[in-house]
Design a protein around this motif. Structure first.
Motif, short mmCIF file in Angstrom:
data_model
loop_
_atom_site.label_atom_id
_atom_site.label_comp_id
_atom_site.label_asym_id
_atom_site.label_seq_id
_atom_site.Cartn_x
_atom_site.Cartn_y
_atom_site.Cartn_z
N ASN A 301 12.75 -9.18 14.49
CA ASN A 301 13.57 -8.87 13.32
C ASN A 301 12.76 -9.10 12.05
OD1 ASN A 301 16.02 -8.23 14.67
ND2 ASN A 301 16.33 -10.41 15.07
N LEU A 302 12.68 -8.07 11.21
CA LEU A 302 11.92 -8.18 9.98
C LEU A 302 12.79 -8.58 8.79
CD1 LEU A 302 9.59 -5.04 10.26
CD2 LEU A 302 9.07 -7.41 10.83
N THR A 303 14.04 -8.13 8.77
CA THR A 303 14.95 -8.45 7.65
C THR A 303 16.32 -8.80 8.20
OG1 THR A 303 15.74 -6.18 7.38
CG2 THR A 303 13.72 -6.80 6.19
N GLU A 304 17.13 -9.45 7.37
CA GLU A 304 18.48 -9.81 7.77
C GLU A 304 19.37 -8.58 7.90
OE1 GLU A 304 20.03 -12.62 5.05
OE2 GLU A 304 18.59 -14.21 5.58
N SER A 305 18.97 -7.49 7.27
CA SER A 305 19.78 -6.27 7.34
C SER A 305 19.61 -5.53 8.66
CB SER A 305 19.41 -5.33 6.18
OG SER A 305 18.04 -4.97 6.26
N GLY A 306 18.70 -6.00 9.51
CA GLY A 306 18.57 -5.40 10.83
C GLY A 306 17.31 -4.58 11.04
N LEU A 307 16.41 -4.56 10.06
CA LEU A 307 15.15 -3.84 10.24
C LEU A 307 14.31 -4.57 11.29
CD1 LEU A 307 13.36 -1.51 9.29
CD2 LEU A 307 12.36 -3.08 7.60
N LYS A 308 13.82 -3.81 12.27
CA LYS A 308 13.11 -4.42 13.40
C LYS A 308 11.74 -3.77 13.58
CE LYS A 308 17.34 -5.54 15.94
NZ LYS A 308 18.08 -5.39 17.22
N ASN A 309 10.88 -4.51 14.26
CA ASN A 309 9.54 -4.00 14.57
C ASN A 309 9.24 -4.26 16.03
OD1 ASN A 309 7.04 -2.84 14.13
ND2 ASN A 309 6.08 -4.78 13.56
N LEU A 310 8.42 -3.40 16.61
CA LEU A 310 8.04 -3.54 18.02
C LEU A 310 6.70 -4.28 18.10
CD1 LEU A 310 8.84 -2.58 20.97
CD2 LEU A 310 7.10 -0.81 20.64
N ILE A 311 6.67 -5.34 18.89
CA ILE A 311 5.44 -6.11 19.11
C ILE A 311 4.95 -5.84 20.53
CG2 ILE A 311 4.38 -8.38 19.11
CD1 ILE A 311 5.42 -7.49 16.39
#
Length: 570
Positions: A301-311
């Protein structure tokens, strides 16, 4: 090397296997309800299960068959092996554990046999012992046509098919969930996981049987084979996760839809965020060696708004085999009965002449010295007996058994008996070299080479300024140096023969790019050096059968084709 076996077709009039069928067998072999075709399952004479490094003996004929169709028969081998991992693959989110997959298996099923000996009527056949059957199998199967390897499902593993998660492969696919469940509670490295393999070995994939078709065992006597398993022949590879996850989603769509949205969202995130920077090893790696594999895929999770990233975590991983148990071996032998009249005619016909089956044999001679910074110059003193081809292999690791890469050399030649092979120095990545290899393997006209063989012959591994990573499998490289002309109807041996006297065979060559970018001398960036190259000699041999004295057999390794055929027609 296959061109020699084409002589079997050209000597039908000399009453080899096809001649028997044409002149003595075809008409009487009728399916009348009594004399019929069947496939028999033959169990081994050795005790099962067979533990690590034990010999296995099994018959290759059944008393219900007068004629055994060797070309349609195969061995089935079931074994359970303990694989060792130095990584737990524990950094995977739940959504990806079933869709990320490793392959462990064999390039060709016959690679699994390390050594073999053939028996006739219970007695060892002199000259049939092969101590390095895996290398012989690698050479023979590498130059098989693309169509044959694609059509013989579960017999061969082509890298492009494995990378695409093709289910018809010679080996086993292992998901990250299966690894996790097997080693989750283990605390010490390496982590152990039992894996079951079922391997099929066509008998005509063994070079000694490669020209057999219908063998009249009811006349000439029964054959048996004794062999050992080679655990070092196995390879592993990372399956393309974009393909394996897509197939996982397609096959399990109903279950995924009913289990909520999270897995679907995670899988969708994977495809939207997969990056070319996620680079794993794109080729086969020998068991016991190290490759870059995907060791974790998770969502951050990158932001509290739900933006995500794949690791995606990629790390060096070593997979090896600790031990194994062979739990089941079956010889699936095709054959049929013949009428008494037919058998009597065939027996009478061969009472005064041998039944000849051509064969070949590979002998392995590692050179004594390795490459240096400036290249290689090394020699081996060996006897040459009816040699039709030289083959050169360039291992980068002492454990390399079926994985060999292009050294990217120039000015390479082999010298023996006062001759150079080939006549001109070779550059192992140029067009001339490529065409010479296709010619030597009979892959230049009707038969198409596999992609991985072509890629290994033509793909550079370096430039003057950098090393190049493989973008596809480049581990099926070998050099074939032709000593005998292509047959073209000529039944004459004109290869090399020193009457079993030792002679010097010298190999020399230099890197195309010398220094830190030399990908052969510098196996890796940590100072690892390659072991010596391997010289293999391909020899003409023959089976000679007779019905006399209940059936006799000679495996002839000392006479030329002309001499053997002369004894038949003289």
């Amino acid at each position: 090397m296959n061109r020699f076996l084409s002589k079997a077709i050209q000597v039908q009039s000399l009453n080899t296997i096809e001649g028997v069928l044409e002149s003595n067998a075809v008409t009487p072999f009728k399916n009348d309800g009594e004399h019929h075709y069947s496939i028999k399952e033959i169990k081994p004479e050795s005790q099962m299960p067979a533990l690590f490094d034990k010999e296995i003996m099994i018959s290759l004929s059944d008393s219900d068959h007068d004629i055994t169709q060797i070309q349609n028969s195969f061995l089935s081998i079931v074994m359970t092996a303990n694989l060792l991992f130095d990584n737990k693959f524990e950094e995977f989110d739940e959504s990806y554990k079933d869709g990320v997959v490793l392959f462990v298996g064999l390039k060709s099923g016959s690679n699994i046999i390390r050594e073999y000996t053939v028996y006739h009527r219970g007695r060892t056949i002199d000259g049939s012992l092969q101590n390095d059957a895996t290398t012989e199998s690698f050479i023979y199967n590498t130059i098989k046509p693309k169509s044959e390897k694609n059509n013989r499902k579960h017999i061969h593993s082509l890298y492009d098919n494995i990378h695409k998660f093709d289910t018809s492969a010679c080996g086993t696919y292992i998901t990250m969930r299966e690894i996790e469940e097997a080693i989750a509670d283990q605390g010490n490295v390496p982590y152990k996981m039992p894996v079951r393999f079922r391997i099929s070995v066509p008998l005509d994939d063994l070079l000694i049987f490669s020209a057999f078709t219908d063998y009249p065992n009811g006349i000439f006597g029964d054959l048996k084979i004794k062999f050992k398993i080679n655990p070092n022949a196995f390879v592993f590879a990372q399956v393309n996760p974009t393909i394996s996850l897509a197939k996982y989603y397609t096959m399990n769509k109903d279950e995924l839809l009913s289990s909520g949205q999270q897995k679907l969202m995670d899988i969708d995130l994977f495809f939207r965020n997969w990056s070319l920077t996620f680079q794993y090893t794109n080729q086969f790696t020998q068991l016991g060696c190290t490759a870059d594999l995907i060791t974790g895929i998770n969502v951050k999770n990158l932001t509290e708004s739900g933006l995500k990233n794949l690791i995606c975590n990629i790390n060096p991983v070593t997979i090896s085999m600790m031990n194994y148990v062979v739990t089941e071996v079956t010889a699936n032998m095709a054959g049929y009965k013949a009428t008494d009249e037919c058998l009597a005619r065939v027996r009478a016909f061969y009472a005064t002449r041998p039944f000849v089956v051509p064969a070949q044999r590979v002998e392995i001679w590692p050179f004594p010295t390795s490459a240096t910074l400036t290249g290689i110059r090394t020699s081996q003193n060996i006897p040459l007996s009816h040699v039709t081809d030289f083959c050169l292999l360039f291992p980068k690791d002492a454990r390399a058994t079926t994985c060999f890469e292009n050294p990217c050399y120039q000015n390479m030649q082999l010298t023996t008996c006062g001759r150079n092979f080939p006549d001109m120095p070779m550059n192992t990545t140029d067009q001339q070299f490529f065409q010479l290899q296709l010619n030597a393997s009979n892959l230049d006209l009707l038969f198409e080479a596999t992609d991985e063989f072509e890629d290994a012959l033509t793909t550079p591994r370096n430039t003057a300024t950098r090393r190049l990573n493989p973008h596809t499998d480049l581990t099926s490289f070998m050099i074939t140096l032709q000593c005998e002309r292509n047959s073209n109807g000529a039944l004459t041996f004109d290869g090399l023969d020193t009457k079993n006297q030792n002679t010097s065979v010298e190999l020399r060559g230099a890197p195309i790019y010398q220094g830190v970018t030399d990908s052969y001398f510098n196996v890796d960036t940590s100072g690892k050096r390659p072991p010596p190259p391997i010289l293999c000699t391909v020899h003409d041999t023959f089976w000679l059968f007779s019905p006399n004295q209940g059936g006799s057999c000679i495996y002839d390794t000392t006479h030329s084709f002309d001499e053997v055929i002369g004894s038949v027609t003289g």
